[in-house]
Design a protein around this motif. Structure first.
Motif, short mmCIF file in Angstrom:
data_model
loop_
_atom_site.label_atom_id
_atom_site.label_comp_id
_atom_site.label_asym_id
_atom_site.label_seq_id
_atom_site.Cartn_x
_atom_site.Cartn_y
_atom_site.Cartn_z
N ALA A 207 -3.45 1.40 10.99
CA ALA A 207 -3.78 2.17 9.80
C ALA A 207 -4.99 1.60 9.08
O ALA A 207 -5.64 2.29 8.32
CB ALA A 207 -2.58 2.19 8.86
N ASP A 208 -5.27 0.32 9.27
CA ASP A 208 -6.34 -0.34 8.55
C ASP A 208 -7.56 -0.48 9.47
O ASP A 208 -7.46 -1.07 10.54
CB ASP A 208 -5.85 -1.72 8.09
N TRP B 141 3.20 -7.10 9.03
CA TRP B 141 3.42 -5.96 8.14
C TRP B 141 4.62 -5.14 8.61
O TRP B 141 5.09 -5.27 9.74
CB TRP B 141 2.18 -5.07 8.11
N GLU C 83 0.85 -1.18 0.00
CA GLU C 83 0.00 0.00 0.00
C GLU C 83 0.89 1.24 0.00
O GLU C 83 1.75 1.38 0.87
CB GLU C 83 -0.87 0.06 1.25
N LEU C 84 0.65 2.12 -0.94
CA LEU C 84 1.35 3.39 -0.96
C LEU C 84 0.47 4.40 -0.26
O LEU C 84 -0.58 4.80 -0.76
CB LEU C 84 1.62 3.83 -2.41
N LEU C 85 0.87 4.75 0.96
CA LEU C 85 0.12 5.71 1.77
C LEU C 85 0.74 7.09 1.55
O LEU C 85 1.72 7.24 0.83
CB LEU C 85 0.17 5.30 3.24
N ILE C 86 0.19 8.12 2.17
CA ILE C 86 0.65 9.48 1.93
C ILE C 86 2.14 9.64 2.26
O ILE C 86 2.88 10.21 1.47
CB ILE C 86 -0.19 10.49 2.75
N ASP C 87 2.57 9.14 3.40
CA ASP C 87 3.94 9.37 3.82
C ASP C 87 4.76 8.10 4.02
O ASP C 87 5.86 8.14 4.53
CB ASP C 87 3.96 10.18 5.11
N ARG C 88 4.21 6.95 3.61
CA ARG C 88 4.95 5.70 3.81
C ARG C 88 4.45 4.61 2.88
O ARG C 88 3.37 4.70 2.32
CB ARG C 88 4.86 5.26 5.27
N LEU C 89 5.25 3.58 2.80
CA LEU C 89 4.89 2.35 2.10
C LEU C 89 4.61 1.30 3.15
O LEU C 89 5.39 1.14 4.10
CB LEU C 89 6.06 1.89 1.22
N LYS C 90 3.50 0.59 3.01
CA LYS C 90 3.16 -0.49 3.92
C LYS C 90 3.15 -1.79 3.13
O LYS C 90 2.46 -1.90 2.11
CB LYS C 90 1.80 -0.25 4.58
N THR D 121 6.41 -0.97 7.67
CA THR D 121 6.30 0.27 6.91
C THR D 121 7.69 0.85 6.69
O THR D 121 8.61 0.64 7.49
CB THR D 121 5.42 1.33 7.62
#
Length: 171
Positions: free
Chosen positions: A141-142, A115, A59-66, A117
């Motif tokens: 986050a989920d 997971w 998942e590409l989030l606003i400020d990180r990759l998960k 990040t």
């Protein structure tokens, strides 16, 4: 992507992760994301019961990759304290050392998700290779996990010195 966590497939997943990160112009994360997904898939291959089927999600989030790995074994992983001559048992310590955060939570009644990040390129973050894991409570986050306590690991200088990390997958 869903797959069987077999050694031959782990290399393919690394290449897919690398290609996706290049597509997202996040080349700086390729090495750490590939290492992390390799270690999580190696744990599925080595420990998961009743089968080795798992799903890898990025998942590409606003400020990180998960990066998440879902499997069908409800047992949560435990970070081992491997001795200096041990040939395995350092995978989660490596994930903790190279990631911004990581954790494991139950997924339904018969599975879990593990997971980690990584900060997005350009974000200011402390050097991660010297980090030591600690237990903290953080809001997940989920939203699927809002009823589950989240285990996350991060920086804490009170932890004992750990042995150097080694991969559980040859090559």
């Amino acid at each position: 992507m869903e797959l069987q966590a077999l050694p031959s497939r782990i290399g393919q997943v690394r290449r897919i992760v690398s290609a996706q990160l290049r597509y997202w112009h996040m080349d700086a994360l390729i090495d750490r994301a590939s290492l992390g997904v390799t270690e999580l898939l190696s744990n599925v291959h080595r420990h998961a019961q009743p089968d080795k089927t798992c799903t890898v999600e990025m998942e590409l989030l606003i400020d990180r990759l998960k990066v998440s790995v879902y499997d069908h074994d409800p047992r949560l992983p435990v970070m081992a304290n491997a001795g200096p001559l041990a040939t395995c048992g350092r995978g989660l310590a490596m994930v903790a050392a190279m990631s911004e955060s990581w954790g494991a939570v139950p997924d339904g009644e018969c599975g879990k998700v593990v997971w980690f990040t990584l900060p997005a390129p350009g974000e200011t973050a402390p050097a991660v290779w010297g980090r030591r894991p600690r237990l903290t409570a953080v809001e997940p986050a989920d939203p699927r996990f809002t009823e589950v306590a989240l285990v996350e690991h991060g920086l804490d200088s009170r932890e004992p010195e750990r042995a150097p990390a080694r991969s559980t997958v040859p090559g």
